[in-house]
Design an enzyme around this catalytic site. Sequence first.
Site, PDB file in Angstrom:
ATOM      1  N   SER A 289      11.232  65.269  37.559  1.00 30.58           N
ATOM      2  CA  SER A 289      12.064  64.064  37.535  1.00 30.58           C
ATOM      3  C   SER A 289      11.733  63.351  36.099  1.00 30.58           C
ATOM      4  O   SER A 289      10.890  63.758  35.426  1.00 30.58           O
ATOM      5  CB  SER A 289      11.396  63.455  38.681  1.00 30.58           C
ATOM      6  OG  SER A 289      11.803  61.948  38.760  1.00 30.58           O
TER       7      SER A 289
ATOM      8  N   TYR B 200       3.851  59.633  43.552  1.00 29.91           N
ATOM      9  CA  TYR B 200       5.100  60.469  43.315  1.00 29.91           C
ATOM     10  C   TYR B 200       5.011  60.878  41.472  1.00 29.91           C
ATOM     11  O   TYR B 200       5.271  61.920  41.063  1.00 29.91           O
ATOM     12  CB  TYR B 200       6.380  59.787  43.566  1.00 29.91           C
ATOM     13  CG  TYR B 200       7.707  60.303  43.194  1.00 29.91           C
ATOM     14  CD1 TYR B 200       8.484  61.280  44.093  1.00 29.91           C
ATOM     15  CD2 TYR B 200       8.446  60.386  42.106  1.00 29.91           C
ATOM     16  CE1 TYR B 200       9.475  61.913  43.857  1.00 29.91           C
ATOM     17  CE2 TYR B 200       9.700  60.876  41.710  1.00 29.91           C
ATOM     18  CZ  TYR B 200      10.015  61.830  42.703  1.00 29.91           C
ATOM     19  OH  TYR B 200      11.184  62.483  42.495  1.00 29.91           O
TER      20      TYR B 200
HETATM   21  P1  NAD Z   1      16.157  65.316  49.659  1.00 30.56           P
HETATM   22  O1  NAD Z   1      15.570  64.506  50.797  1.00 30.56           O
HETATM   23  O2  NAD Z   1      17.676  65.443  49.978  1.00 30.56           O
HETATM   24  O3  NAD Z   1      15.694  66.799  49.671  1.00 30.56           O
HETATM   25  C1  NAD Z   1      14.373  66.966  49.732  1.00 30.56           C
HETATM   26  C2  NAD Z   1      14.337  68.541  50.547  1.00 30.56           C
HETATM   27  O4  NAD Z   1      12.776  68.717  50.762  1.00 30.56           O
HETATM   28  C3  NAD Z   1      15.060  68.580  51.685  1.00 30.56           C
HETATM   29  O5  NAD Z   1      15.513  69.788  52.001  1.00 30.56           O
HETATM   30  C4  NAD Z   1      13.612  68.497  52.708  1.00 30.56           C
HETATM   31  O6  NAD Z   1      13.881  69.060  54.024  1.00 30.56           O
HETATM   32  C5  NAD Z   1      12.615  69.411  51.828  1.00 30.56           C
HETATM   33  N1  NAD Z   1      11.307  69.055  52.339  1.00 30.56           N
HETATM   34  C6  NAD Z   1      10.685  67.972  52.490  1.00 30.56           C
HETATM   35  N2  NAD Z   1       9.403  68.044  52.810  1.00 30.56           N
HETATM   36  C7  NAD Z   1       9.354  69.390  53.159  1.00 30.56           C
HETATM   37  C8  NAD Z   1       8.231  70.116  53.674  1.00 30.56           C
HETATM   38  N3  NAD Z   1       7.005  69.869  54.025  1.00 30.56           N
HETATM   39  N4  NAD Z   1       8.665  71.635  53.530  1.00 30.56           N
HETATM   40  C9  NAD Z   1       9.632  71.977  53.150  1.00 30.56           C
HETATM   41  N5  NAD Z   1      10.644  71.368  52.711  1.00 30.56           N
HETATM   42  C10 NAD Z   1      10.441  70.241  52.559  1.00 30.56           C
HETATM   43  O7  NAD Z   1      15.855  65.102  48.253  1.00 30.56           O
HETATM   44  P2  NAD Z   1      16.334  65.159  46.954  1.00 30.56           P
HETATM   45  O8  NAD Z   1      16.576  63.971  46.052  1.00 30.56           O
HETATM   46  O9  NAD Z   1      17.325  66.230  46.816  1.00 30.56           O
HETATM   47  O10 NAD Z   1      15.115  65.818  45.932  1.00 30.56           O
HETATM   48  C11 NAD Z   1      14.838  66.939  45.713  1.00 30.56           C
HETATM   49  C12 NAD Z   1      13.724  67.160  44.698  1.00 30.56           C
HETATM   50  O11 NAD Z   1      14.506  66.513  43.417  1.00 30.56           O
HETATM   51  C13 NAD Z   1      12.485  66.495  44.859  1.00 30.56           C
HETATM   52  O12 NAD Z   1      11.563  67.122  44.257  1.00 30.56           O
HETATM   53  C14 NAD Z   1      12.647  65.120  44.282  1.00 30.56           C
HETATM   54  O13 NAD Z   1      11.336  64.546  43.978  1.00 30.56           O
HETATM   55  C15 NAD Z   1      13.405  65.501  42.838  1.00 30.56           C
HETATM   56  N6  NAD Z   1      14.195  64.368  42.087  1.00 30.56           N
HETATM   57  C16 NAD Z   1      15.268  63.725  43.035  1.00 30.56           C
HETATM   58  C17 NAD Z   1      15.762  62.828  42.261  1.00 30.56           C
HETATM   59  C18 NAD Z   1      16.906  61.782  43.031  1.00 30.56           C
HETATM   60  O14 NAD Z   1      17.324  60.992  42.223  1.00 30.56           O
HETATM   61  N7  NAD Z   1      17.591  62.303  44.121  1.00 30.56           N
HETATM   62  C19 NAD Z   1      15.322  62.366  41.139  1.00 30.56           C
HETATM   63  C20 NAD Z   1      14.433  63.189  40.277  1.00 30.56           C
HETATM   64  C21 NAD Z   1      13.782  63.983  41.040  1.00 30.56           C
END
Ligand code: NAD
Length: 260
Positions: A142, A155
């Site tokens: 991130s 986080y």
């Molecule tokens: P999201 O909530 O859409 O997806 C998260 C995924 O992780 C989902 O598929 C969920 O089912 C899964 N998950 C959660 N807990 C779990 C567990 N215990 N076991 C297995 N799977 C689990 O969120 P996202 O935004 O797509 O985030 C995905 C990654 O990207 C994360 O690591 C997040 O920190 C990172 N990220 C997101 C953003 C953003 O702006 N969306 C920015 C930077 C980093």
Amino acid sequence: MFERFLGGKTAIVTGSNSGIGLGVARQLARAGADIVLNSFTDRPEDHQLAQNLAEEHGVTVRYVKADMSKGDECRALIQQAGRCDILVNNAGIQHVAPIPDFPIEKWDSIIAINLTSAFHTTAAALPMMRAAGWGRVINIASAHGLTASAFKSAYVAAKHGIVGFTKVTALETAREQITCNAICPGYVLTPLVEAQIPDSMKEYNMTRDEVIRNVMLERQPSKEFATVEQMGDTAVFLCSDAAAQITGTTISVDGGWTAL
Ligand code: NAD
């Protein structure tokens, strides 16, 4: 440019029934990789997602339930897949609160899911990559792996940790045809980000639109959300020969956030 060059490879994407994980899985499938989708649920729609992706791209897609907060399930996910050429450590959760009020169980689960799971999956996947003589580990970190924001202690700690773990993995595999890098997204409008909006509205006493404009995209000079497709295409690039000497580093896809 990258059409189907990943034929014969298997990609495991943790936390991929939603958001960035699903977007990355889709672009890897488009490039010809067989896919293992994962989350902690086991609903008919999870398996339907796998079937749809398989039909869309003419590749094999399986959905495997495994809870990334549990080390043995992380390792079992890789073993169950049987093969792992590309590992995308993506599963992640968020919680927003000041440090004195930060619930201990939230701290523990964020560190477990966002950081420790990558240790377990990588440990299980590297022997498979070594046996195949090729591998790619891609950690979804991130902008918070490189900078900080108030109220996101667990986080930010986990994401800085995954950037460090990325470097160590790269050093331990540097003389093999294996690379490890971290993609550092800025804000991408996924369910994870949607879920932060009410908490931020409370913390900052702002409306939804004000939070999006003044808190989230305030940090993103492009003033646009990044997309899940852009994260997927960055992952596909990291799997290409052009990226064979890119290892142990971070690639920001954040509209200029970390240039500030
Ligand atoms: P999201 O909530 O859409 O997806 C998260 C995924 O992780 C989902 O598929 C969920 O089912 C899964 N998950 C959660 N807990 C779990 C567990 N215990 N076991 C297995 N799977 C689990 O969120 P996202 O935004 O797509 O985030 C995905 C990654 O990207 C994360 O690591 C997040 O920190 C990172 N990220 C997101 C953003 C953003 O702006 N969306 C920015 C930077 C980093």
